[in-house]
Scaffold this motif. Structure first.
Motif, short mmCIF file in Angstrom:
data_model
loop_
_atom_site.label_atom_id
_atom_site.label_comp_id
_atom_site.label_asym_id
_atom_site.label_seq_id
_atom_site.Cartn_x
_atom_site.Cartn_y
_atom_site.Cartn_z
N GLY A 156 144.54 23.53 65.95
CA GLY A 156 143.30 23.24 65.23
C GLY A 156 142.08 23.36 66.11
O GLY A 156 141.03 23.85 65.68
N GLY A 157 142.21 22.92 67.37
CA GLY A 157 141.08 23.03 68.30
C GLY A 157 140.68 24.46 68.55
O GLY A 157 139.48 24.79 68.60
N ALA B 155 141.27 33.88 65.09
CA ALA B 155 140.28 33.04 64.40
C ALA B 155 138.87 33.60 64.52
O ALA B 155 137.94 33.06 63.90
N GLY B 156 138.68 34.64 65.31
CA GLY B 156 137.35 35.23 65.46
C GLY B 156 136.47 34.53 66.45
O GLY B 156 135.25 34.71 66.44
N LYS C 131 141.94 15.62 77.78
CA LYS C 131 140.93 14.66 77.34
C LYS C 131 140.89 14.51 75.84
O LYS C 131 140.70 13.39 75.32
N SER C 132 141.08 15.59 75.11
CA SER C 132 140.77 15.61 73.68
C SER C 132 141.93 15.21 72.78
O SER C 132 141.72 14.92 71.61
N ILE C 133 143.15 15.23 73.30
CA ILE C 133 144.31 14.86 72.47
C ILE C 133 144.62 13.38 72.72
O ILE C 133 145.03 12.99 73.82
N MET D 251 133.63 19.24 65.34
CA MET D 251 133.98 20.60 65.78
C MET D 251 133.61 20.76 67.25
O MET D 251 132.49 20.46 67.67
N HIS D 252 134.57 21.24 68.05
CA HIS D 252 134.30 21.53 69.45
C HIS D 252 133.77 22.96 69.58
O HIS D 252 134.34 23.89 69.00
#
Length: 251
Positions: free
Chosen positions: A52-53, A99-100, A38-40, A1-2
């Motif tokens: 999702g991120g 998503a809060g 960077k993350s994908i 989880m980021h």
């Protein structure tokens, strides 16, 4: 989880996003920041990764530069990108609210003005009501340190990931592992210096005592009606106090 999701426009936020990623990753861990470039990973479904991120992050940082609100639509000349429901900057922020996540607008550089809700799509108008942070390249270190400290207070779970420790601005106390850099000169008086160096004393014009125990600096008598005698005293000192004394009572 980021923990953090970086939302930005490539045109005017790419450089800032890279700095945010570097600094926040250094402080909270290399896996704490989602930055698309960077993350994908190659070959993955980038749409699913982006959505999702956002949905799994705790904090969405919307990096807003001078060209953010008026960025032109790439395929529709004369229209702004924000007016398109498919604009990814817009979609990510909408997903963050849904998503809060804690959504924080970060205004890049001093010339960037606060957001005008009337110029935002209805779904993004809550962004204008969110307390913003400001980031400038000139004060990058101080701005990002302050941001990290404030986010820890708002999202206490971040404290367990904090590698450097924060500072409690309300009390002025520093957490273990934090550093404080002071510049400038101090003149006059007695001031505290952090660390194990004791007290700082500058321009004293009389006897001083900075440790424990008694200190005597020449003859001195304390009390109401007493005199201070400077210099060496090689004899007794007599002094009468108050009104007339009874005969035979020398003091």
């Amino acid at each position: 989880m980021h923990e953090f999701f970086l939302n930005y426009r490539t045109q005017d936020g790419k450089e800032a996003a890279h700095i945010f990623d570097t600094v926040l990753s250094d402080r909270f861990g290399p896996d704490s920041v989602f930055r698309a470039q960077k993350s994908i990973a190659p070959g993955t479904q980038w749409v699913d990764m982006l959505i999702g991120g956002v949905r799994r992050c705790r904090v969405l940082l919307a990096l807003i530069g001078p060209g953010w609100i008026d960025a032109p639509h790439q395929r529709r000349p004369g229209r702004r990108a924000l007016t398109d429901p498919k604009d990814w900057v817009r979609r990510e922020i909408e997903e963050g609210f849904a998503a809060g996540a804690l959504v924080v607008p970060v205004l890049l550089e001093r010339r960037m003005e606060q957001l005008d809700p009337l110029r935002l799509p209805a779904s993004l108008r809550p962004l204008a009501d969110c307390q913003y942070e400001r980031y400038t390249t000139r004060n990058a270190e101080a701005d990002l340190t302050r941001l990290g400290d404030r986010l820890i207070r708002q999202v206490p779970d971040l404290a367990s990931l904090d590698r450097r420790g924060g500072s409690d601005k309300a009390t002025g106390e520093r957490s273990p592992g934090s550093r404080e850099i002071r510049t400038g000169r101090q003149r006059g008086g007695i001031g505290g210096v952090h660390g194990d160096v004791g007290s700082f004393i500058n321009e004293a014009h009389g006897p001083l005592h900075t440790g424990s125990g008694n200190q005597l600096n020449g003859p001195q008598i304390n009390g109401d009606g007493t005199n201070y005698v400077a210099g060496d005293n090689h004899g007794g000192i007599r002094q009468r106090f108050g009104g007339p004394q009874r005969p035979g009572n020398d003091t």
